[in-house]
Design a protein around this motif. Structure first.
Motif, mmCIF file in Angstrom:
data_model
loop_
_atom_site.group_PDB
_atom_site.id
_atom_site.type_symbol
_atom_site.label_atom_id
_atom_site.label_comp_id
_atom_site.label_asym_id
_atom_site.label_seq_id
_atom_site.Cartn_x
_atom_site.Cartn_y
_atom_site.Cartn_z
ATOM 1 N N ILE A 1 0.860 -1.181 0.000
ATOM 2 C CA ILE A 1 0.000 0.000 0.000
ATOM 3 C C ILE A 1 0.898 1.233 0.000
ATOM 4 O O ILE A 1 1.877 1.291 0.736
ATOM 5 N N SER A 2 0.561 2.214 -0.795
ATOM 6 C CA SER A 2 1.415 3.393 -0.935
ATOM 7 C C SER A 2 1.415 4.254 0.318
ATOM 8 O O SER A 2 0.447 4.261 1.097
ATOM 9 N N LEU A 3 2.510 4.972 0.515
ATOM 10 C CA LEU A 3 2.618 5.897 1.643
ATOM 11 C C LEU A 3 1.506 6.944 1.590
ATOM 12 O O LEU A 3 0.948 7.328 2.631
ATOM 13 N N LYS A 4 1.170 7.375 0.389
ATOM 14 C CA LYS A 4 0.115 8.377 0.220
ATOM 15 C C LYS A 4 -1.213 7.897 0.789
ATOM 16 O O LYS A 4 -1.926 8.642 1.483
ATOM 17 N N LYS A 5 -1.554 6.626 0.528
ATOM 18 C CA LYS A 5 -2.816 6.083 1.026
ATOM 19 C C LYS A 5 -2.793 5.941 2.546
ATOM 20 O O LYS A 5 -3.787 6.186 3.224
ATOM 21 N N TYR A 6 -1.640 5.522 3.084
ATOM 22 C CA TYR A 6 -1.521 5.438 4.541
ATOM 23 C C TYR A 6 -1.710 6.814 5.181
ATOM 24 O O TYR A 6 -2.430 6.957 6.170
ATOM 25 N N LYS A 7 -1.043 7.808 4.625
ATOM 26 C CA LYS A 7 -1.122 9.161 5.175
ATOM 27 C C LYS A 7 -2.551 9.683 5.135
ATOM 28 O O LYS A 7 -3.025 10.318 6.079
ATOM 29 N N LYS A 8 -3.260 9.391 4.059
ATOM 30 C CA LYS A 8 -4.652 9.813 3.934
ATOM 31 C C LYS A 8 -5.509 9.119 4.986
ATOM 32 O O LYS A 8 -6.402 9.731 5.601
ATOM 33 N N THR A 9 -5.233 7.838 5.190
ATOM 34 C CA THR A 9 -5.971 7.064 6.194
ATOM 35 C C THR A 9 -5.789 7.655 7.587
ATOM 36 O O THR A 9 -6.766 7.857 8.328
ATOM 37 N N ILE A 10 -4.543 7.939 7.948
ATOM 38 C CA ILE A 10 -4.250 8.487 9.272
ATOM 39 C C ILE A 10 -4.830 9.879 9.433
ATOM 40 O O ILE A 10 -5.440 10.211 10.459
ATOM 41 N N THR A 11 -4.666 10.712 8.426
ATOM 42 C CA THR A 11 -5.150 12.095 8.480
ATOM 43 C C THR A 11 -6.662 12.153 8.672
ATOM 44 O O THR A 11 -7.178 13.014 9.404
#
Length: 225
Positions: free
Chosen positions: A134-144
């Motif tokens: 899973i891309s870092l971008k998707k993780y960051k969006k999830t956390i945000t």
């Protein structure tokens, strides 16, 4: 939950007893690693095992009994010395504040690759490879957005550690610590997962306590646990 001794199908009483002692020996070392107190010997474990709620919980989940520990304290002096040495090393490792938390968590996980006959940790490299799918971008969006990431079969918080390693430099710390959830595979796995959460300052309330991963198998056709 089945212990290693219960999983042993041998009919040989001597071999069964040896297996039980090996299991108990391992659980003592688990306690030395998991407790927040300083313990350097079996006598210290005996002294600390009922001194606070945390130690009582750990001992209960590991299946340690004070009377059995007291009997083991009378074992052969050479074997007792060897056990004391391992207790000291593991306790020192788990509570070494001079080591950066993430590195301490990674080293700690490698010390117990197998928690029981049916619970084997996923190697760190495999955890990383799976997390990286899973891309870092998707993780960051999830956390945000305040969404959650769940490990449904945690042994020693190995996936939580891999997630933290990938994200802690890129996400808000408070949001990250409250976004990683785990369901342990057993009561023993709960204690190891909790230890890693504490080391990384993740929210221990995000670890399931009322059920384990195996209980999820009972959830079929709309039936609840």
């Amino acid at each position: 939950e089945q212990t290693d001794a219960q999983n042993d199908n041998t009919n040989n009483p001597e071999q069964k007893f040896i297996k039980q002692m090996q299991t108990y020996y391992a659980r003592i070392l688990f306690f030395a690693f998991l407790t927040k107190d300083k313990v350097v010997s079996l006598d210290d474990v005996i002294e600390k095992i009922n001194t606070n709620d945390s130690n009582k919980r750990i001992a209960k989940n590991l299946g340690l009994k004070l009377k059995v520990l007291q009997l083991l304290s009378t074992m052969n002096a050479f074997k007792l010395s060897d056990l004391d040495y391992k207790i000291l090393n593991l306790n020192s490792l788990a509570n070494d504040r001079t080591v950066e938390p993430l590195e301490r968590a990674k080293v700690a996980i490698t010390k117990f690759a197998r928690l029981s006959t049916s619970e084997i940790q996923t190697p760190a490299i495999i955890c990383k490879e799976m997390i990286d799918l899973i891309s870092l971008k998707k993780y960051k969006k999830t956390i945000t957005r305040g969404n959650k990431i769940l490990d449904i079969a945690s042994k020693s918080g190995e996936f939580a550690t891999a997630l933290y390693s990938k994200l802690y430099k890129h996400c808000d710390t408070n949001k990250l610590k409250n976004s990683i959830y785990s369901i342990p595979t057993s009561k023993i796995a709960y204690e190891f997962t909790r230890k890693i959460y504490e080391v990384l300052d993740l929210n221990v309330e995000n670890i399931a306590t009322g059920f384990t991963s195996y209980d999820l198998l009972k959830v079929k056709n709309g039936n609840c646990i």
